[in-house]
Write a protein that holds these residues in place. Structure first.
Motif, mmCIF file in Angstrom:
data_model
loop_
_atom_site.group_PDB
_atom_site.id
_atom_site.type_symbol
_atom_site.label_atom_id
_atom_site.label_comp_id
_atom_site.label_asym_id
_atom_site.label_seq_id
_atom_site.Cartn_x
_atom_site.Cartn_y
_atom_site.Cartn_z
ATOM 1 N N THR A 288 0.857 -1.180 0.000
ATOM 2 C CA THR A 288 0.000 0.000 0.000
ATOM 3 C C THR A 288 0.897 1.235 0.000
ATOM 4 O O THR A 288 2.053 1.160 0.395
ATOM 5 C CB THR A 288 -0.903 0.005 1.251
ATOM 6 O OG1 THR A 288 -1.557 -1.261 1.372
ATOM 7 C CG2 THR A 288 -1.958 1.075 1.179
ATOM 8 N N VAL B 189 1.155 5.593 0.890
ATOM 9 C CA VAL B 189 0.639 6.844 1.454
ATOM 10 C C VAL B 189 1.574 7.946 0.991
ATOM 11 O O VAL B 189 2.700 7.682 0.576
ATOM 12 C CB VAL B 189 0.564 6.837 3.004
ATOM 13 C CG1 VAL B 189 -0.468 5.865 3.506
ATOM 14 C CG2 VAL B 189 1.912 6.591 3.629
ATOM 15 N N GLU B 190 1.097 9.172 1.093
ATOM 16 C CA GLU B 190 1.944 10.305 0.741
ATOM 17 C C GLU B 190 2.423 10.954 2.038
ATOM 18 O O GLU B 190 1.620 11.310 2.892
ATOM 19 C CB GLU B 190 1.172 11.307 -0.097
ATOM 20 C CG GLU B 190 2.070 12.372 -0.687
ATOM 21 C CD GLU B 190 1.340 13.262 -1.658
ATOM 22 O OE1 GLU B 190 1.331 14.485 -1.412
ATOM 23 O OE2 GLU B 190 0.804 12.747 -2.651
ATOM 24 N N VAL B 191 3.734 11.052 2.161
ATOM 25 C CA VAL B 191 4.344 11.681 3.339
ATOM 26 C C VAL B 191 5.289 12.765 2.835
ATOM 27 O O VAL B 191 6.215 12.473 2.083
ATOM 28 C CB VAL B 191 5.116 10.646 4.194
ATOM 29 C CG1 VAL B 191 5.832 11.332 5.341
ATOM 30 C CG2 VAL B 191 4.193 9.561 4.707
ATOM 31 N N ARG C 182 5.944 9.489 -2.141
ATOM 32 C CA ARG C 182 5.260 8.196 -2.020
ATOM 33 C C ARG C 182 6.024 7.271 -1.071
ATOM 34 O O ARG C 182 7.185 6.956 -1.292
ATOM 35 C CB ARG C 182 5.152 7.540 -3.395
ATOM 36 C CG ARG C 182 4.411 6.219 -3.381
ATOM 37 C CD ARG C 182 4.437 5.565 -4.715
ATOM 38 N NE ARG C 182 5.802 5.078 -4.940
ATOM 39 C CZ ARG C 182 6.318 4.845 -6.122
ATOM 40 N NH1 ARG C 182 5.626 5.047 -7.199
ATOM 41 N NH2 ARG C 182 7.552 4.403 -6.245
ATOM 42 N N SER D 32 9.081 2.608 -2.291
ATOM 43 C CA SER D 32 8.965 4.000 -1.841
ATOM 44 C C SER D 32 9.714 4.911 -2.798
ATOM 45 O O SER D 32 10.481 4.463 -3.646
ATOM 46 C CB SER D 32 9.532 4.165 -0.425
ATOM 47 O OG SER D 32 8.621 3.671 0.528
ATOM 48 N N GLY E 261 4.834 10.311 9.812
ATOM 49 C CA GLY E 261 3.865 10.662 8.768
ATOM 50 C C GLY E 261 2.947 9.502 8.447
ATOM 51 O O GLY E 261 1.740 9.674 8.269
ATOM 52 N N LEU E 262 3.511 8.301 8.379
ATOM 53 C CA LEU E 262 2.703 7.099 8.142
ATOM 54 C C LEU E 262 1.714 6.897 9.287
ATOM 55 O O LEU E 262 0.522 6.644 9.055
ATOM 56 C CB LEU E 262 3.600 5.872 8.003
ATOM 57 C CG LEU E 262 2.867 4.537 7.913
ATOM 58 C CD1 LEU E 262 2.307 4.336 6.515
ATOM 59 C CD2 LEU E 262 3.786 3.389 8.292
ATOM 60 N N ASP F 43 0.471 9.099 11.284
ATOM 61 C CA ASP F 43 -0.571 10.124 11.184
ATOM 62 C C ASP F 43 -1.574 9.781 10.089
ATOM 63 O O ASP F 43 -2.788 9.884 10.286
ATOM 64 C CB ASP F 43 0.049 11.498 10.925
ATOM 65 C CG ASP F 43 0.831 12.029 12.115
ATOM 66 O OD1 ASP F 43 0.649 11.517 13.239
ATOM 67 O OD2 ASP F 43 1.649 12.950 11.913
ATOM 68 N N GLN F 44 -1.069 9.371 8.926
ATOM 69 C CA GLN F 44 -1.951 9.025 7.799
ATOM 70 C C GLN F 44 -2.891 7.866 8.148
ATOM 71 O O GLN F 44 -4.027 7.827 7.694
ATOM 72 C CB GLN F 44 -1.126 8.638 6.575
ATOM 73 C CG GLN F 44 -0.339 9.741 5.952
ATOM 74 C CD GLN F 44 -1.187 10.614 5.052
ATOM 75 O OE1 GLN F 44 -2.187 10.172 4.500
ATOM 76 N NE2 GLN F 44 -0.796 11.857 4.903
ATOM 77 N N LEU F 45 -2.376 6.905 8.923
ATOM 78 C CA LEU F 45 -3.159 5.718 9.259
ATOM 79 C C LEU F 45 -3.933 5.860 10.570
ATOM 80 O O LEU F 45 -4.596 4.919 11.008
ATOM 81 C CB LEU F 45 -2.248 4.482 9.332
ATOM 82 C CG LEU F 45 -1.496 4.138 8.046
ATOM 83 C CD1 LEU F 45 -0.629 2.898 8.254
ATOM 84 C CD2 LEU F 45 -2.461 3.924 6.888
ATOM 85 N N GLY F 46 -3.836 7.024 11.216
ATOM 86 C CA GLY F 46 -4.551 7.251 12.468
ATOM 87 C C GLY F 46 -3.995 6.446 13.635
ATOM 88 O O GLY F 46 -4.732 6.086 14.547
#
Length: 184
Positions: free
Chosen positions: A50, A52-54, A58, A113, A131-132, A134-137
């Motif tokens: 998967t 995410v953008e940090v 990517r 990445s 950052g990851l 935060d993105q994933l809660g």
């Protein structure tokens, strides 16, 4: 006889230097054109990959388990050299057996990445993990660092003790002198 051969060789190099440099430049330009017009076909990536953008870049990660929401996730950081998160296939699966969410990232420049980022330091890797999260809660997590991945794990725990529950080091390094960026 040896002196004459060396003079002849040096003379040949001087006479043909522009030709050699020209051929080299032409090959570099041709390789760039080839990559633009005939890009490599996307190979099928590993399962459960998967993105995410940090920080506008990517970041790839893989995930196992997660059935037991009462357990804080475990984030795994690979070493160097490495193929990235795929190094944790067996370990990630084994650690997730009892329902823990296990996440392994591809650090900057590795795996899937972003290959080109401005900063490849331990601190940049630690920021990518935050950052990851935060993105994933993810509010809090455990971190495991293998080899070179140990240093960003240590950095995370030092700078964000409220978010990192524990650090596990596997044959890890923690001395930033070996990092190579010159930024300590």
């Amino acid at each position: 006889a040896g002196v004459g051969k060396r003079k002849h060789r040096a003379s040949w190099i001087r006479r043909h230097a522009k030709l050699v440099v020209g051929i080299y430049v032409a090959l570099v330009v041709a390789s760039q054109v080839f990559q633009v017009f005939w890009p490599e076909e996307e190979a099928e990536g590993p399962e459960n990959l998967t993105f995410v953008e940090v920080g506008g870049k990517r970041l790839a990660y893989r995930e196992w388990g997660g059935a037991d929401a009462r357990k804080d996730p475990l984030i795994l950081l690979h070493g160097s050299p490495s193929r990235g998160s795929v190094e944790f296939d067996a370990l990630g699966e084994a650690l997730a057996v009892e329902g823990r969410r296990v996440i392994a990232i591809d650090r900057w420049g590795f795996g899937d990445s972003e290959p080109w980022v401005r900063d490849y330091s331990f601190e940049a890797d630690a920021k990518a993990v935050l950052g990851l999260m935060d993105q994933l809660g993810i509010r809090t997590a455990h971190v495991g660092g293998w080899s070179y991945g140990g240093a960003p794990a240590i950095q995370l725990a030092q700078e964000h003790p409220g978010r990192i529950r524990s650090v596990t080091l596997l044959a890890a390094m923690g001395d930033q002198n070996g990092e190579g960026s010159g930024s300590y």
